[in-house]
Design a protein around this motif. Structure first.
Motif, PDB file in Angstrom:
ATOM      1  N   GLU A   1      34.335  97.422  24.834  1.00 34.07           N
ATOM      2  CA  GLU A   1      33.110  96.976  25.354  1.00 34.07           C
ATOM      3  C   GLU A   1      33.169  95.729  26.238  1.00 34.07           C
ATOM      4  O   GLU A   1      32.265  95.220  26.985  1.00 34.07           O
ATOM      5  N   ARG A   2      34.620  95.248  26.296  1.00 35.32           N
ATOM      6  CA  ARG A   2      34.909  93.755  27.088  1.00 35.32           C
ATOM      7  C   ARG A   2      34.295  93.644  28.578  1.00 35.32           C
ATOM      8  O   ARG A   2      33.794  92.856  28.950  1.00 35.32           O
ATOM      9  N   ALA A   3      34.588  95.015  29.319  1.00 34.15           N
ATOM     10  CA  ALA A   3      34.103  94.910  30.539  1.00 34.15           C
ATOM     11  C   ALA A   3      32.655  94.909  30.724  1.00 34.15           C
ATOM     12  O   ALA A   3      32.001  94.386  31.883  1.00 34.15           O
ATOM     13  N   ASN A   4      31.588  95.143  29.844  1.00 35.19           N
ATOM     14  CA  ASN A   4      30.480  95.215  29.873  1.00 35.19           C
ATOM     15  C   ASN A   4      29.796  94.034  29.295  1.00 35.19           C
ATOM     16  O   ASN A   4      28.607  93.916  29.356  1.00 35.19           O
ATOM     17  N   LEU A   5      30.630  93.058  28.732  1.00 35.33           N
ATOM     18  CA  LEU A   5      30.108  91.768  28.230  1.00 35.33           C
ATOM     19  C   LEU A   5      30.218  90.606  29.271  1.00 35.33           C
ATOM     20  O   LEU A   5      31.290  90.340  29.890  1.00 35.33           O
ATOM     21  N   PRO A   6      29.110  89.755  28.841  1.00 34.19           N
ATOM     22  CA  PRO A   6      29.035  88.484  29.717  1.00 34.19           C
ATOM     23  C   PRO A   6      30.457  87.646  29.293  1.00 34.19           C
ATOM     24  O   PRO A   6      30.626  87.818  28.222  1.00 34.19           O
ATOM     25  N   ALA A   7      30.883  86.646  30.086  1.00 33.05           N
ATOM     26  CA  ALA A   7      31.922  85.708  29.689  1.00 33.05           C
ATOM     27  C   ALA A   7      31.495  84.621  28.838  1.00 33.05           C
ATOM     28  O   ALA A   7      31.041  83.628  29.199  1.00 33.05           O
ATOM     29  N   LEU A   8      31.389  85.088  27.584  1.00 37.17           N
ATOM     30  CA  LEU A   8      31.083  83.998  26.390  1.00 37.17           C
ATOM     31  C   LEU A   8      32.250  84.221  25.449  1.00 37.17           C
ATOM     32  O   LEU A   8      33.017  84.887  25.475  1.00 37.17           O
TER      33      LEU A   8
ATOM     34  N   PRO B   1      35.529  82.031  33.180  1.00 29.70           N
ATOM     35  CA  PRO B   1      34.290  82.775  33.638  1.00 29.70           C
ATOM     36  C   PRO B   1      34.386  84.074  34.234  1.00 29.70           C
ATOM     37  O   PRO B   1      33.595  84.803  34.630  1.00 29.70           O
ATOM     38  N   LEU B   2      35.620  84.822  33.654  1.00 32.61           N
ATOM     39  CA  LEU B   2      35.962  86.145  34.246  1.00 32.61           C
ATOM     40  C   LEU B   2      35.691  87.100  33.049  1.00 32.61           C
ATOM     41  O   LEU B   2      35.135  88.292  33.123  1.00 32.61           O
ATOM     42  N   MET B   3      35.789  86.726  31.837  1.00 28.73           N
ATOM     43  CA  MET B   3      35.767  87.542  30.709  1.00 28.73           C
ATOM     44  C   MET B   3      35.354  86.906  29.360  1.00 28.73           C
ATOM     45  O   MET B   3      35.662  85.623  29.176  1.00 28.73           O
ATOM     46  N   ALA B   4      34.829  87.787  28.432  1.00 35.55           N
ATOM     47  CA  ALA B   4      34.665  87.401  27.149  1.00 35.55           C
ATOM     48  C   ALA B   4      36.212  86.978  26.198  1.00 35.55           C
ATOM     49  O   ALA B   4      36.915  87.977  26.447  1.00 35.55           O
TER      50      ALA B   4
ATOM     51  N   ALA C   1      30.596  99.328  18.461  1.00 34.58           N
ATOM     52  CA  ALA C   1      30.577  99.043  19.777  1.00 34.58           C
ATOM     53  C   ALA C   1      28.956  98.988  20.436  1.00 34.58           C
ATOM     54  O   ALA C   1      28.804  97.887  20.955  1.00 34.58           O
ATOM     55  N   PRO C   2      28.209  99.683  19.937  1.00 35.84           N
ATOM     56  CA  PRO C   2      26.805  99.496  20.709  1.00 35.84           C
ATOM     57  C   PRO C   2      26.169  98.326  20.176  1.00 35.84           C
ATOM     58  O   PRO C   2      25.465  97.653  20.799  1.00 35.84           O
ATOM     59  N   GLU C   3      26.195  98.267  18.695  1.00 37.06           N
ATOM     60  CA  GLU C   3      25.527  97.080  18.340  1.00 37.06           C
ATOM     61  C   GLU C   3      26.078  95.817  19.072  1.00 37.06           C
ATOM     62  O   GLU C   3      25.401  94.994  19.085  1.00 37.06           O
ATOM     63  N   LEU C   4      27.356  95.825  18.920  1.00 35.81           N
ATOM     64  CA  LEU C   4      27.924  94.683  19.830  1.00 35.81           C
ATOM     65  C   LEU C   4      27.462  94.141  21.035  1.00 35.81           C
ATOM     66  O   LEU C   4      27.193  93.166  21.379  1.00 35.81           O
ATOM     67  N   ARG C   5      27.357  95.251  21.876  1.00 34.03           N
ATOM     68  CA  ARG C   5      26.982  94.993  23.171  1.00 34.03           C
ATOM     69  C   ARG C   5      25.288  94.624  23.171  1.00 34.03           C
ATOM     70  O   ARG C   5      25.071  93.703  23.840  1.00 34.03           O
TER      71      ARG C   5
END
Length: 103
Positions: free
Chosen positions: A57-64, A23-26, A83-87
């Motif tokens: 981008e990991r810090a900006n991504l939901p835990a999936l 639940p903490l990181m992607a 990176a922007p497309e991934l986000r």
């Protein structure tokens, strides 16, 4: 993941996402097959670029749980484009997964 995950395709990458175990990181997996390019050098570069874009981008991504697949065969991938497309794609998928969970 391929059977149960949701997909979103951009100009450069395809993202398959599913609910995260942590639940903490992607978390991320890569799938760069020979269909993308016959040259191992080019496939490995695509892996490095996507891995670096995810790291940024990991810090900006939901835990999936994510699988990244390159689709732009005719373009040389760069981290600044991926990176922007991934986000954008992951946030879109997170909304889609959240809507599917809500009755």
């Amino acid at each position: 993941m391929y059977a149960t995950g949701v997909r979103a395709r951009g100009q450069l990458i395809l993202v398959v996402a599913g609910p995260g175990d942590n639940p903490l990181m992607a978390r991320m997996g890569l799938s760069v097959g020979r269909k993308y390019n016959k040259s191992a050098v080019i496939r490995n570069r695509a892996r490095r670029v996507m891995r670096e874009a995810f790291r940024l981008e990991r810090a900006n991504l939901p835990a999936l749980n994510l699988i990244l697949i390159p689709v732009a065969r005719d373009r040389k991938l760069t981290t600044h484009e991926v990176a922007p497309e991934l986000r954008r794609l992951v946030l879109k998928l997170a909304k889609r997964l959240e809507a599917a969970e809500t009755p």
